[in-house]
Design a protein around this motif. Sequence first.
Motif, PDB file in Angstrom:
ATOM      1  N   PRO A 159       1.570   2.406   5.463  1.00 49.55           N
ATOM      2  CA  PRO A 159       1.756   1.065   6.028  1.00 49.55           C
ATOM      3  C   PRO A 159       3.088   0.934   6.770  1.00 49.55           C
ATOM      4  O   PRO A 159       4.049   1.636   6.464  1.00 49.55           O
ATOM      5  CB  PRO A 159       1.739   0.165   4.791  1.00 49.55           C
ATOM      6  CG  PRO A 159       2.203   1.056   3.689  1.00 49.55           C
ATOM      7  CD  PRO A 159       1.671   2.426   4.022  1.00 49.55           C
ATOM      8  N   SER A 204       6.431  -1.458   8.100  1.00 44.70           N
ATOM      9  CA  SER A 204       7.391  -2.239   7.317  1.00 44.70           C
ATOM     10  C   SER A 204       6.906  -3.664   7.031  1.00 44.70           C
ATOM     11  O   SER A 204       7.171  -4.205   5.959  1.00 44.70           O
ATOM     12  CB  SER A 204       8.756  -2.266   7.987  1.00 44.70           C
ATOM     13  OG  SER A 204       8.667  -2.825   9.266  1.00 44.70           O
ATOM     14  N   SER A 205       6.175  -4.283   7.948  1.00 38.88           N
ATOM     15  CA  SER A 205       5.680  -5.640   7.693  1.00 38.88           C
ATOM     16  C   SER A 205       4.614  -5.632   6.598  1.00 38.88           C
ATOM     17  O   SER A 205       4.547  -6.563   5.790  1.00 38.88           O
ATOM     18  CB  SER A 205       5.153  -6.288   8.972  1.00 38.88           C
ATOM     19  OG  SER A 205       3.987  -5.637   9.426  1.00 38.88           O
ATOM     20  N   GLN A 206       3.791  -4.602   6.564  1.00 41.09           N
ATOM     21  CA  GLN A 206       2.795  -4.494   5.500  1.00 41.09           C
ATOM     22  C   GLN A 206       3.480  -4.256   4.154  1.00 41.09           C
ATOM     23  O   GLN A 206       3.080  -4.841   3.147  1.00 41.09           O
ATOM     24  CB  GLN A 206       1.813  -3.360   5.783  1.00 41.09           C
ATOM     25  CG  GLN A 206       0.854  -3.655   6.922  1.00 41.09           C
ATOM     26  CD  GLN A 206       0.007  -2.445   7.259  1.00 41.09           C
ATOM     27  OE1 GLN A 206       0.540  -1.377   7.534  1.00 41.09           O
ATOM     28  NE2 GLN A 206      -1.301  -2.613   7.213  1.00 41.09           N
ATOM     29  N   GLU A 229       6.363  -5.307   3.265  1.00 38.23           N
ATOM     30  CA  GLU A 229       6.906  -6.605   2.851  1.00 38.23           C
ATOM     31  C   GLU A 229       5.807  -7.471   2.235  1.00 38.23           C
ATOM     32  O   GLU A 229       6.026  -8.122   1.213  1.00 38.23           O
ATOM     33  CB  GLU A 229       7.557  -7.325   4.031  1.00 38.23           C
ATOM     34  CG  GLU A 229       8.865  -6.717   4.479  1.00 38.23           C
ATOM     35  CD  GLU A 229       9.948  -6.728   3.407  1.00 38.23           C
ATOM     36  OE1 GLU A 229      10.019  -7.675   2.600  1.00 38.23           O
ATOM     37  OE2 GLU A 229      10.725  -5.757   3.373  1.00 38.23           O
ATOM     38  N   HIS A 230       4.631  -7.490   2.847  1.00 39.58           N
ATOM     39  CA  HIS A 230       3.504  -8.278   2.332  1.00 39.58           C
ATOM     40  C   HIS A 230       3.138  -7.846   0.908  1.00 39.58           C
ATOM     41  O   HIS A 230       2.833  -8.685   0.062  1.00 39.58           O
ATOM     42  CB  HIS A 230       2.287  -8.134   3.257  1.00 39.58           C
ATOM     43  CG  HIS A 230       1.043  -8.731   2.695  1.00 39.58           C
ATOM     44  ND1 HIS A 230       0.827 -10.088   2.669  1.00 39.58           N
ATOM     45  CD2 HIS A 230      -0.045  -8.151   2.128  1.00 39.58           C
ATOM     46  CE1 HIS A 230      -0.345 -10.322   2.106  1.00 39.58           C
ATOM     47  NE2 HIS A 230      -0.886  -9.161   1.772  1.00 39.58           N
ATOM     48  N   TYR A 231       3.171  -6.559   0.641  1.00 40.67           N
ATOM     49  CA  TYR A 231       2.818  -6.030  -0.677  1.00 40.67           C
ATOM     50  C   TYR A 231       3.974  -6.106  -1.672  1.00 40.67           C
ATOM     51  O   TYR A 231       3.820  -5.759  -2.836  1.00 40.67           O
ATOM     52  CB  TYR A 231       2.343  -4.577  -0.571  1.00 40.67           C
ATOM     53  CG  TYR A 231       1.150  -4.379   0.331  1.00 40.67           C
ATOM     54  CD1 TYR A 231       0.016  -5.167   0.197  1.00 40.67           C
ATOM     55  CD2 TYR A 231       1.156  -3.406   1.318  1.00 40.67           C
ATOM     56  CE1 TYR A 231      -1.074  -4.996   1.025  1.00 40.67           C
ATOM     57  CE2 TYR A 231       0.060  -3.218   2.148  1.00 40.67           C
ATOM     58  CZ  TYR A 231      -1.048  -4.022   2.007  1.00 40.67           C
ATOM     59  OH  TYR A 231      -2.135  -3.840   2.823  1.00 40.67           O
ATOM     60  N   GLY A 232       5.139  -6.558  -1.209  1.00 38.75           N
ATOM     61  CA  GLY A 232       6.304  -6.629  -2.080  1.00 38.75           C
ATOM     62  C   GLY A 232       6.959  -5.277  -2.290  1.00 38.75           C
ATOM     63  O   GLY A 232       7.702  -5.069  -3.244  1.00 38.75           O
ATOM     64  N   ASN A 252       4.324  -6.782  -5.496  1.00 37.65           N
ATOM     65  CA  ASN A 252       3.684  -8.065  -5.784  1.00 37.65           C
ATOM     66  C   ASN A 252       2.369  -7.913  -6.538  1.00 37.65           C
ATOM     67  O   ASN A 252       1.768  -6.848  -6.568  1.00 37.65           O
ATOM     68  CB  ASN A 252       3.378  -8.802  -4.472  1.00 37.65           C
ATOM     69  CG  ASN A 252       4.619  -9.204  -3.727  1.00 37.65           C
ATOM     70  OD1 ASN A 252       5.699  -9.282  -4.284  1.00 37.65           O
ATOM     71  ND2 ASN A 252       4.470  -9.457  -2.437  1.00 37.65           N
ATOM     72  N   GLU A 275      -3.992  -9.488  -4.531  1.00 36.04           N
ATOM     73  CA  GLU A 275      -4.695 -10.732  -4.207  1.00 36.04           C
ATOM     74  C   GLU A 275      -5.762 -11.097  -5.223  1.00 36.04           C
ATOM     75  O   GLU A 275      -6.087 -12.266  -5.379  1.00 36.04           O
ATOM     76  CB  GLU A 275      -5.281 -10.627  -2.796  1.00 36.04           C
ATOM     77  CG  GLU A 275      -4.184 -10.564  -1.745  1.00 36.04           C
ATOM     78  CD  GLU A 275      -4.692 -10.286  -0.345  1.00 36.04           C
ATOM     79  OE1 GLU A 275      -5.907 -10.355  -0.107  1.00 36.04           O
ATOM     80  OE2 GLU A 275      -3.840  -9.987   0.510  1.00 36.04           O
ATOM     81  N   TYR A 293       0.542  -4.157  -6.648  1.00 38.99           N
ATOM     82  CA  TYR A 293       0.686  -3.121  -5.634  1.00 38.99           C
ATOM     83  C   TYR A 293       1.737  -2.112  -6.079  1.00 38.99           C
ATOM     84  O   TYR A 293       2.752  -2.479  -6.671  1.00 38.99           O
ATOM     85  CB  TYR A 293       1.094  -3.733  -4.292  1.00 38.99           C
ATOM     86  CG  TYR A 293       0.050  -4.668  -3.729  1.00 38.99           C
ATOM     87  CD1 TYR A 293      -1.183  -4.181  -3.311  1.00 38.99           C
ATOM     88  CD2 TYR A 293       0.294  -6.030  -3.624  1.00 38.99           C
ATOM     89  CE1 TYR A 293      -2.152  -5.036  -2.790  1.00 38.99           C
ATOM     90  CE2 TYR A 293      -0.666  -6.889  -3.108  1.00 38.99           C
ATOM     91  CZ  TYR A 293      -1.879  -6.384  -2.702  1.00 38.99           C
ATOM     92  OH  TYR A 293      -2.837  -7.232  -2.195  1.00 38.99           O
TER      93      TYR A 293
END
Length: 95
Positions: free
Chosen positions: A20, A22-24, A26-29, A55, A58, A64
């Motif tokens: 992934p 870097s933005s992905q 961040e989404h996953y923590g 994190n 969902e 994750y």
Amino acid sequence: ATALAALDQTQIEGLVARHPDSSQLEHYGLGRPMLIAFVYQRDNSSPLARIDIGNMAEDGFGRYARIAGSGDVVTIAAYEAERLIDLLKTIGAAS
């Protein structure tokens, strides 16, 4: 001992993302993981593995995780990470 034995039995529940960006992460923590575990082999100062735990997934049941170097983001059961956190709290590590 129970928490460490359970860590050894942790199962990957699903593959979420391969390499992934870097933005992905961040989404996953996982850009700044809430828990980073280094695993060492006895009598060796170099870590065998680094496991990042991020994190809640969902579905609300998983968390994750990523083994540094592999690049893949997976889900593991949330209670597996909680056992490790409980162990750290028990031995007096900051929460």
